[in-house]
Design a protein around this motif. Structure first.
Motif, PDB file in Angstrom:
ATOM      1  N   TYR A  34     -41.415   7.592  69.784  1.00 23.48           N
ATOM      2  CA  TYR A  34     -40.413   7.012  68.904  1.00 23.48           C
ATOM      3  C   TYR A  34     -41.105   6.318  67.736  1.00 23.48           C
ATOM      4  N   SER A  35     -40.576   6.547  66.540  1.00 28.27           N
ATOM      5  CA  SER A  35     -41.159   5.968  65.325  1.00 28.27           C
ATOM      6  C   SER A  35     -40.935   4.461  65.289  1.00 28.27           C
ATOM      7  N   LEU A  36     -41.928   3.759  64.784  1.00 26.91           N
ATOM      8  CA  LEU A  36     -41.793   2.326  64.562  1.00 26.91           C
ATOM      9  C   LEU A  36     -40.999   2.111  63.287  1.00 26.91           C
ATOM     10  N   CYS A  37     -39.969   1.275  63.361  1.00 31.34           N
ATOM     11  CA  CYS A  37     -39.104   1.070  62.203  1.00 31.34           C
ATOM     12  C   CYS A  37     -38.991  -0.398  61.811  1.00 31.34           C
ATOM     13  N   GLY A  38     -39.871  -1.231  62.363  1.00 35.84           N
ATOM     14  CA  GLY A  38     -39.858  -2.650  62.022  1.00 35.84           C
ATOM     15  C   GLY A  38     -40.777  -2.960  60.855  1.00 35.84           C
ATOM     16  N   ASP A  39     -41.335  -4.157  60.857  1.00 32.43           N
ATOM     17  CA  ASP A  39     -42.208  -4.646  59.790  1.00 32.43           C
ATOM     18  C   ASP A  39     -43.648  -4.601  60.270  1.00 32.43           C
ATOM     19  N   PRO A  40     -44.536  -3.852  59.608  1.00 32.07           N
ATOM     20  CA  PRO A  40     -45.936  -3.807  60.040  1.00 32.07           C
ATOM     21  C   PRO A  40     -46.615  -5.171  60.028  1.00 32.07           C
ATOM     22  N   ALA A  41     -46.103  -6.093  59.235  1.00 32.79           N
ATOM     23  CA  ALA A  41     -46.697  -7.434  59.196  1.00 32.79           C
ATOM     24  C   ALA A  41     -46.340  -8.261  60.430  1.00 32.79           C
ATOM     25  N   ASP A  42     -45.350  -7.836  61.176  1.00 36.22           N
ATOM     26  CA  ASP A  42     -44.922  -8.540  62.390  1.00 36.22           C
ATOM     27  C   ASP A  42     -45.798  -8.085  63.549  1.00 36.22           C
ATOM     28  N   ARG A  43     -46.776  -8.901  63.933  1.00 30.56           N
ATOM     29  CA  ARG A  43     -47.686  -8.565  65.026  1.00 30.56           C
ATOM     30  C   ARG A  43     -47.163  -9.056  66.364  1.00 30.56           C
ATOM     31  N   ALA A  44     -45.970  -9.651  66.382  1.00 26.65           N
ATOM     32  CA  ALA A  44     -45.415 -10.165  67.637  1.00 26.65           C
ATOM     33  C   ALA A  44     -44.520  -9.151  68.324  1.00 26.65           C
ATOM     34  N   THR A  45     -43.904  -8.240  67.551  1.00 28.15           N
ATOM     35  CA  THR A  45     -42.968  -7.290  68.135  1.00 28.15           C
ATOM     36  C   THR A  45     -43.146  -5.904  67.540  1.00 28.15           C
ATOM     37  N   TYR A  46     -42.753  -4.902  68.324  1.00 26.41           N
ATOM     38  CA  TYR A  46     -42.583  -3.528  67.855  1.00 26.41           C
ATOM     39  C   TYR A  46     -41.090  -3.215  67.917  1.00 26.41           C
ATOM     40  N   THR A  47     -40.594  -2.486  66.918  1.00 27.42           N
ATOM     41  CA  THR A  47     -39.188  -2.095  66.900  1.00 27.42           C
ATOM     42  C   THR A  47     -39.079  -0.573  66.861  1.00 27.42           C
ATOM     43  N   VAL A  48     -38.306  -0.004  67.782  1.00 30.25           N
ATOM     44  CA  VAL A  48     -38.041   1.429  67.807  1.00 30.25           C
ATOM     45  C   VAL A  48     -36.543   1.631  67.971  1.00 30.25           C
ATOM     46  N   ALA A  49     -36.066   2.800  67.580  1.00 31.12           N
ATOM     47  CA  ALA A  49     -34.652   3.125  67.744  1.00 31.12           C
ATOM     48  C   ALA A  49     -34.530   4.585  68.131  1.00 31.12           C
ATOM     49  N   THR A  50     -33.560   4.892  68.978  1.00 26.90           N
ATOM     50  CA  THR A  50     -33.371   6.270  69.418  1.00 26.90           C
ATOM     51  C   THR A  50     -31.884   6.592  69.515  1.00 26.90           C
ATOM     52  N   ARG A  51     -31.557   7.816  69.151  1.00 30.81           N
ATOM     53  CA  ARG A  51     -30.185   8.289  69.280  1.00 30.81           C
ATOM     54  C   ARG A  51     -30.005   8.958  70.634  1.00 30.81           C
ATOM     55  N   LEU A  52     -28.865   8.757  71.254  1.00 24.88           N
ATOM     56  CA  LEU A  52     -28.560   9.412  72.517  1.00 24.88           C
ATOM     57  C   LEU A  52     -28.299  10.891  72.273  1.00 24.88           C
ATOM     58  N   ILE A  53     -29.098  11.746  72.914  1.00 26.18           N
ATOM     59  CA  ILE A  53     -28.937  13.189  72.820  1.00 26.18           C
ATOM     60  C   ILE A  53     -28.293  13.656  74.127  1.00 26.18           C
ATOM     61  N   GLU A  54     -27.015  13.994  74.048  1.00 31.91           N
ATOM     62  CA  GLU A  54     -26.260  14.321  75.260  1.00 31.91           C
ATOM     63  C   GLU A  54     -26.850  15.500  76.011  1.00 31.91           C
TER      64      GLU A  54
ATOM     65  N   LEU B 276     -37.858   4.251  56.961  1.00 31.21           N
ATOM     66  CA  LEU B 276     -37.482   2.885  56.591  1.00 31.21           C
ATOM     67  C   LEU B 276     -38.677   1.996  56.253  1.00 31.21           C
ATOM     68  N   PRO B 277     -39.740   1.938  57.077  1.00 31.04           N
ATOM     69  CA  PRO B 277     -40.889   1.117  56.677  1.00 31.04           C
ATOM     70  C   PRO B 277     -41.559   1.622  55.398  1.00 31.04           C
ATOM     71  N   MET B 278     -41.477   2.923  55.142  1.00 28.59           N
ATOM     72  CA  MET B 278     -42.023   3.464  53.894  1.00 28.59           C
ATOM     73  C   MET B 278     -41.248   2.941  52.694  1.00 28.59           C
ATOM     74  N   LEU B 279     -39.914   2.910  52.809  1.00 26.07           N
ATOM     75  CA  LEU B 279     -39.089   2.396  51.713  1.00 26.07           C
ATOM     76  C   LEU B 279     -39.451   0.949  51.400  1.00 26.07           C
ATOM     77  N   ARG B 280     -39.585   0.149  52.443  1.00 27.30           N
ATOM     78  CA  ARG B 280     -39.938  -1.256  52.221  1.00 27.30           C
ATOM     79  C   ARG B 280     -41.307  -1.366  51.535  1.00 27.30           C
ATOM     80  N   ALA B 281     -42.251  -0.507  51.966  1.00 23.58           N
ATOM     81  CA  ALA B 281     -43.615  -0.580  51.423  1.00 23.58           C
ATOM     82  C   ALA B 281     -43.661  -0.171  49.953  1.00 23.58           C
ATOM     83  N   VAL B 282     -43.009   0.934  49.597  1.00 25.73           N
ATOM     84  CA  VAL B 282     -43.062   1.383  48.196  1.00 25.73           C
ATOM     85  C   VAL B 282     -42.274   0.443  47.289  1.00 25.73           C
TER      86      VAL B 282
END
Length: 355
Positions: free
Chosen positions: A99-119, A168-174
């Motif tokens: 799963y791709s990381l979608c949080g803030d790379p500067a946040d070293r306290a947490t990792y954020t991932v998201a997934t869609r339910l594939i029936e 999403l993290p790319m958008l924030r970075a650019v």
């Protein structure tokens, strides 16, 4: 005194055994650990430490999407990462999913991932949605990055549904870097598109949102026509969307893709042989069965993970034979003498692996 003599005799016998084993290793080509060149089999330079993390927060950013924030139980800083990176999640059942990381790379306290339910999927997304609640513990591997954000004079991003997660993290970075960028974001409906509010606030008129229930399918060709010379095009989403982006790519633009599933295979499905040089076995790989599955019949402890040619865990060194590469990971240099045995096959009649 007799006890001392027994200890001395035992130590001497152990020394003789160790010497005999070393001689056997040095002389026998069929010994499980012969004196061959150090293998890269199962390594590929891609192995990373495992971390045991806790689900600190679970949220629902869109219909059918689960977001997890993971943290170390001890509160220790997590390994750093850059936009485009992903984690391997070892789920409670033992399934491993990326799963791709979608949080803030500067946040070293947490990792954020998201997934869609594939029936109708293979079960990983359902396990995330149904079993990973706040307080649950799981093992993760990574981060690692096969979709890195490269330097470019301008950027055009195309995302479909949950494919927004590595974007999403790319958008924030650019945006933070002051770079020129545009985004085409499509989904079944606005309610199913995660992070939509944040993205529209971040990009304003640079963001084109196409909800299928309102406007039909996104027009990749029209969007890319506005991509400036030298622009880097990043795309993640369903296979038809990525095919459309690849077909419409203007000259002078570079394309970077992140796939959910393997591309269409052109591998020969005929039977071939695989020789395991280190174990002295020759196996038959039948049509419709992977090299990985066949080899694991002989070596059940062989490491593997995604079984889709993405993660690199099953990378093996090839000593002889012509490879039909079907992965989405290896570099041209790596493809000269190694393969991912979960998806790739043989173009000829036989492969020889460093196993």
């Amino acid at each position: 005194m007799p006890r001392t003599r027994s200890v001395i005799l035992a130590a001497g016998a152990a020394l003789l055994v160790r010497r005999a084993v070393r001689r056997r290793i040095a002389t026998s080509p069929l010994w499980p650990m012969p004196a061959l060149q150090t293998p890269i089999s199962g390594q590929g330079g891609r192995r990373v430490p495992s971390l045991r993390l806790t689900v600190a927060e679970r949220a629902v950013p869109a219909e059918g999407v689960a977001l997890l924030r993971l943290e170390s139980p001890a509160g220790t800083p997590l390994p750093g990462w850059r936009p485009g990176a992903h984690l391997d999640l070892v789920l409670p059942s033992g399934l491993v999913r990326q799963y791709s990381l979608c949080g803030d790379p500067a946040d070293r306290a947490t990792y954020t991932v998201a997934t869609r339910l594939i029936e109708d999927g293979r079960g990983g997304s359902r396990e995330v949605h149904e079993q990973l609640r706040e307080g649950a513990e799981l093992v993760v591997r990574g981060p690692r990055n096969r979709f890195p954000l490269a330097g470019a004079p301008a950027y055009a991003f195309v995302a479909g549904g949950i494919g927004i997660t590595p974007i999403l993290p790319m958008l924030r970075a650019v945006e933070a870097a002051g770079a020129e960028w545009r985004l085409l974001y499509g989904g079944r409906s606005r309610a199913t598109m995660p992070f939509l509010d944040e993205i529209e606030k971040l990009g304003g008129e640079r963001v084109t949102v196409v909800a299928e229930d309102e406007s039909g399918l996104p027009d990749a060709a029209a969007f890319l026509a506005g991509a400036g010379e030298g622009a880097a095009v990043y795309c993640c989403g369903p296979e038809p969307l990525m095919d459309a982006v690849a077909a419409a790519l203007p000259e002078g633009r570079t394309l970077h893709l992140e796939r959910f599933t393997p591309g269409a295979s052109t591998a020969q499905l005929g039977t071939f042989e695989v020789e395991l040089r280190r174990t002295g076995r020759t196996l038959t790989v039948p049509a419709g069965r992977s090299v990985l599955a066949t080899v694991r019949d002989e070596l059940p402890n062989l490491s593997y993970s995604c079984e889709q040619g993405f993660c690199g865990t099953c990378q093996q060194r090839v000593l002889e034979g012509e490879i039909d590469h079907q992965d989405e990971l290896l570099t041209d240099a790596e493809r000269q003498d190694s393969m991912l045995i979960c998806v790739s096959r043989c173009l000829g009649r036989k492969l020889v692996l460093d196993l």
